[in-house]
Design a protein around this motif. Structure first.
Motif, PDB file in Angstrom:
ATOM      1  N   ILE A   1      -0.440  -1.109   1.850  1.00 38.28           N
ATOM      2  CA  ILE A   1      -0.600   0.261   2.257  1.00 38.28           C
ATOM      3  C   ILE A   1       0.733   0.975   1.928  1.00 38.28           C
ATOM      4  O   ILE A   1       0.911   2.132   1.671  1.00 38.28           O
ATOM      5  CB  ILE A   1      -0.709   0.230   3.886  1.00 38.28           C
ATOM      6  N   ALA A   2       1.725  -0.012   1.871  1.00 35.48           N
ATOM      7  CA  ALA A   2       3.237   0.743   1.367  1.00 35.48           C
ATOM      8  C   ALA A   2       3.134   1.250  -0.201  1.00 35.48           C
ATOM      9  O   ALA A   2       3.592   2.255  -0.408  1.00 35.48           O
ATOM     10  CB  ALA A   2       4.089  -0.331   1.664  1.00 35.48           C
ATOM     11  N   GLU A   3       2.386   0.356  -0.879  1.00 33.22           N
ATOM     12  CA  GLU A   3       2.354   0.869  -2.184  1.00 33.22           C
ATOM     13  C   GLU A   3       1.137   1.952  -2.347  1.00 33.22           C
ATOM     14  O   GLU A   3       1.707   2.990  -3.106  1.00 33.22           O
ATOM     15  CB  GLU A   3       1.761  -0.354  -3.057  1.00 33.22           C
ATOM     16  N   PHE A   4       0.050   1.831  -1.599  1.00 31.71           N
ATOM     17  CA  PHE A   4      -0.737   3.089  -1.519  1.00 31.71           C
ATOM     18  C   PHE A   4      -0.005   4.323  -1.234  1.00 31.71           C
ATOM     19  O   PHE A   4      -0.377   5.359  -1.801  1.00 31.71           O
ATOM     20  CB  PHE A   4      -1.685   2.858  -0.490  1.00 31.71           C
ATOM     21  N   ASN A   5       1.022   4.374  -0.116  1.00 34.20           N
ATOM     22  CA  ASN A   5       1.794   5.578   0.301  1.00 34.20           C
ATOM     23  C   ASN A   5       2.440   6.019  -0.582  1.00 34.20           C
ATOM     24  O   ASN A   5       2.741   7.004  -0.972  1.00 34.20           O
ATOM     25  CB  ASN A   5       2.381   5.154   1.606  1.00 34.20           C
ATOM     26  N   ALA A   6       3.390   4.917  -1.195  1.00 33.98           N
ATOM     27  CA  ALA A   6       4.453   5.349  -2.515  1.00 33.98           C
ATOM     28  C   ALA A   6       3.500   6.204  -3.551  1.00 33.98           C
ATOM     29  O   ALA A   6       4.000   7.121  -3.860  1.00 33.98           O
ATOM     30  CB  ALA A   6       4.954   4.119  -3.083  1.00 33.98           C
ATOM     31  N   MET A   7       2.322   5.777  -4.018  1.00 31.12           N
ATOM     32  CA  MET A   7       1.590   6.462  -4.942  1.00 31.12           C
ATOM     33  C   MET A   7       1.101   7.825  -4.469  1.00 31.12           C
ATOM     34  O   MET A   7       1.158   8.637  -5.130  1.00 31.12           O
ATOM     35  CB  MET A   7       0.291   5.624  -5.379  1.00 31.12           C
ATOM     36  N   ARG A   8       0.661   7.967  -3.342  1.00 29.74           N
ATOM     37  CA  ARG A   8       0.352   9.185  -2.764  1.00 29.74           C
ATOM     38  C   ARG A   8       1.497  10.163  -2.606  1.00 29.74           C
ATOM     39  O   ARG A   8       1.235  11.483  -2.870  1.00 29.74           O
ATOM     40  CB  ARG A   8      -0.112   9.202  -1.296  1.00 29.74           C
ATOM     41  N   GLU A   9       2.687   9.583  -2.516  1.00 28.35           N
ATOM     42  CA  GLU A   9       4.016  10.372  -2.622  1.00 28.35           C
ATOM     43  C   GLU A   9       4.373  10.739  -3.889  1.00 28.35           C
ATOM     44  O   GLU A   9       5.368  11.633  -4.143  1.00 28.35           O
ATOM     45  CB  GLU A   9       5.001   9.901  -1.679  1.00 28.35           C
ATOM     46  N   SER A  10       4.043  10.263  -4.956  1.00 27.94           N
ATOM     47  CA  SER A  10       4.471  10.258  -6.335  1.00 27.94           C
ATOM     48  C   SER A  10       3.883  11.553  -7.123  1.00 27.94           C
ATOM     49  O   SER A  10       3.182  12.249  -6.591  1.00 27.94           O
ATOM     50  CB  SER A  10       4.075   9.213  -6.997  1.00 27.94           C
ATOM     51  N   LYS A  11       4.447  11.706  -8.313  1.00 29.46           N
ATOM     52  CA  LYS A  11       3.879  12.796  -9.025  1.00 29.46           C
ATOM     53  C   LYS A  11       2.422  12.746  -9.298  1.00 29.46           C
ATOM     54  O   LYS A  11       1.596  13.541  -9.800  1.00 29.46           O
ATOM     55  CB  LYS A  11       4.492  13.177 -10.285  1.00 29.46           C
ATOM     56  N   HIS A  12       1.952  11.483  -9.237  1.00 27.80           N
ATOM     57  CA  HIS A  12       0.448  11.476  -9.742  1.00 27.80           C
ATOM     58  C   HIS A  12      -0.307  10.795  -8.396  1.00 27.80           C
ATOM     59  O   HIS A  12      -0.539   9.366  -8.375  1.00 27.80           O
ATOM     60  CB  HIS A  12       0.100  10.415 -10.699  1.00 27.80           C
ATOM     61  N   PRO A  13      -0.589  11.506  -7.538  1.00 29.71           N
ATOM     62  CA  PRO A  13      -1.205  10.935  -6.242  1.00 29.71           C
ATOM     63  C   PRO A  13      -2.772  10.353  -6.324  1.00 29.71           C
ATOM     64  O   PRO A  13      -3.129   9.385  -5.395  1.00 29.71           O
ATOM     65  CB  PRO A  13      -1.380  12.208  -5.546  1.00 29.71           C
ATOM     66  N   TRP A  14      -3.365  10.708  -7.566  1.00 28.01           N
ATOM     67  CA  TRP A  14      -4.446  10.240  -7.792  1.00 28.01           C
ATOM     68  C   TRP A  14      -4.505   8.448  -7.889  1.00 28.01           C
ATOM     69  O   TRP A  14      -5.659   7.801  -7.541  1.00 28.01           O
ATOM     70  CB  TRP A  14      -5.162  10.880  -8.950  1.00 28.01           C
ATOM     71  N   ARG A  15      -3.372   8.006  -8.245  1.00 23.33           N
ATOM     72  CA  ARG A  15      -3.435   6.761  -8.475  1.00 23.33           C
ATOM     73  C   ARG A  15      -3.567   5.911  -7.101  1.00 23.33           C
ATOM     74  O   ARG A  15      -3.855   4.713  -7.317  1.00 23.33           O
ATOM     75  CB  ARG A  15      -1.854   6.348  -9.098  1.00 23.33           C
ATOM     76  N   ALA A  16      -3.240   6.524  -6.040  1.00 23.64           N
ATOM     77  CA  ALA A  16      -3.229   5.829  -5.035  1.00 23.64           C
ATOM     78  C   ALA A  16      -4.795   5.544  -4.602  1.00 23.64           C
ATOM     79  O   ALA A  16      -4.950   4.329  -4.312  1.00 23.64           O
ATOM     80  CB  ALA A  16      -2.839   6.673  -3.805  1.00 23.64           C
TER      81      ALA A  16
END
Length: 459
Positions: A415-430
């Motif tokens: 979930i920590a990794e998922f959240n970091a991806m959601r907050e990145s420039k590419h939220p689709w990666r989450a």
């Protein structure tokens, strides 16, 4: 990562102070950024950092692994504050994971063009939590490599067992017979409370009190996050309960069960990071900053581990023949630590990508492998229990599932990794990462568990 404090000490203009990544590289130095200096960061480097929002394993600990790519420690405070171009030679390219490396993707300059996106520095690091660079970090003693590894492994073992015990207590407390809120028969599965509690605590240990924990000991931070919270939460148990729902024909409930992860992310992000006060002067007395103190802590933890294993062994001997849940728990306490250790070692793959070119750096392959492999082994053991159908097999298989596989897989890091991806420039990666993990785990689980149960008609 702590990125709000700039180094106040003057540095020579245009210089990068690099030092070899020795045993104390466990304490990775954060890149100190001045809030007034906007910079542009290469997208590929961002991908690597985001995928390390969870665990980095022993990569920062093992100097030999860094030397393979010529990795060096460095500080870029002066360059960021004065807009100095980063070195881009073949031998020393800027790597924002905290090292000067020969191999990472090229970034030509640190240019004051656009603001540094906060999202590329995740507030969480569930394996080797790093603290902001300050004078106290420089004063920390460098330990021998063997002692460094021993301290990490003993912290992971002790806190991993505590995570198993807490997960078991929460299963019993909220399960049938007490609160009667969770069961194996519906979407509120037995491991749901532990996954929720672990995700919530990750916000506190990984954000609010991160600086305070690091000020005491970096090994304590590893023990609390990777050891305790990683073992308190379990992806394989979650996946297996969804498989069991499909066997009973409850496909809709199984799909809804995976959507519960949204709730874990909400719990993870509810804490206010501004409440983190950092290191107080009163905490200096508790700081483990000398070889003597490290050895004293290690002795205490070895005694604790010996006590936990000794009591577990005696109780397992007494209760094994009964096949009770207690016997399964005591066996789980024995096999839990190896699961934590393997997950910690696998985490070195996070942020590396595939091949020499480092393809798909944004995918945390270490966490992905740990969760998928644990889910598959969990499904295989469940099939074996159905096939053998004996008390001894059930006790051994369930103990391994509760301990080894519960510690090998983790929801809090996922979930920590998922959240970091959601907050990145590419939220689709989450969503892509979540779908990859769930589809592979669930798909293989159906082949390993559900199909045999359907074809053989196990009761």
């Amino acid at each position: 990562m702590d990125h709000g404090t700039a180094d106040s000490e003057p540095r020579r203009s245009g210089s990068f102070s690099c030092r070899s990544s020795a045993n104390s590289s466990l304490r990775r130095r954060s890149i100190s950024l001045s809030a007034a200096v906007p910079v542009h960061i290469d997208d590929d480097i961002e991908s690597g950092i985001v995928s390390e929002a969870g665990d980095i394993g022993d990569r920062a600990l093992h100097s030999n692994r860094h030397s393979e790519s010529g990795s060096l420690r460095f500080s870029v405070d002066h360059a960021l504050q004065h807009g100095v171009a980063a070195p881009t030679s073949k031998d020393t390219l800027l790597d924002l994971n905290g090292y000067c490396s020969r191999d990472p993707p090229t970034m030509n300059t640190i240019s004051p063009v656009s603001p540094l996106p906060d999202e590329i520095f995740s507030p969480l690091s569930t394996d080797a939590i790093v603290c902001s660079e300050d004078k106290k970090q420089d004063n920390k003693i460098e330990l021998p490599k063997l002692l460094d590894y021993a301290l990490c492994l003993i912290h992971l073992a002790v806190f991993g067992i505590l995570g198993v015990l807490t997960r078991y207590v929460l299963q019993k407390l909220f399960g049938p017979g007490v609160a009667d809120l969770t069961s194996d028969e519906n979407i509120l599965y037995l491991d749901l409370p532990s996954n929720m509690v672990g995700s919530f605590l990750m916000g506190w240990f990984g954000i609010v009190f991160k600086a305070d924990i690091c000020a005491v000991s970096d090994y304590l931070a590893i023990g609390l996050t990777t050891g305790y919270l990683g073992s308190l939460t379990t992806f394989s148990g979650w996946n297996q309960k969804m498989l069991e729902l499909t066997v009973d024909g409850h496909w809709v409930l199984a799909v809804l069960g995976f959507l519960v992860a949204r709730g874990f992310r909400w719990l993870l992000t509810r804490q206010d990071v501004s409440t983190g006060s950092g290191t107080s002067s009163s905490s200096s007395n508790w700081r483990v900053d000398s070889c003597k103190r490290h050895l004293a802590v290690m002795v205490v933890l070895i005694l604790m581990l010996g006590l936990l294993w000794g009591v577990s062994g005696e109780l397992l001997k007494r209760e094994f023949s009964s096949g009770s849940s207690g016997a399964q728990l005591w066996l789980a306490c024995f096999v839990g630590p190896p699961g934590v250790w393997i997950r910690w070692f696998l985490a070195r793959l996070n942020g590396r990508g595939l091949g020499r070119a480092g393809l798909f750096k944004w995918v945390p392959f270490g966490t992905l492998i740990a969760n998928v492999s644990a889910a598959c082994i969990m499904a295989a053991l469940s099939t074996v229990k159905k096939e053998v159908n004996s008390q001894t097999c059930d006790t051994v298989a369930t103990g391994i599932q509760l301990g080894f596989l519960g510690c090998l897989s983790t929801v809090s890091t996922f979930i920590a990794e998922f959240n970091a991806m959601r907050e990145s420039k590419h939220p689709w990666r989450a969503n892509a990462y979540a779908l990859i993990t769930i589809f592979i785990s669930f798909g293989l689980g159906i082949l390993i568990y559900s199909v045999p149960v359907w074809t053989k008609g196990y009761g």
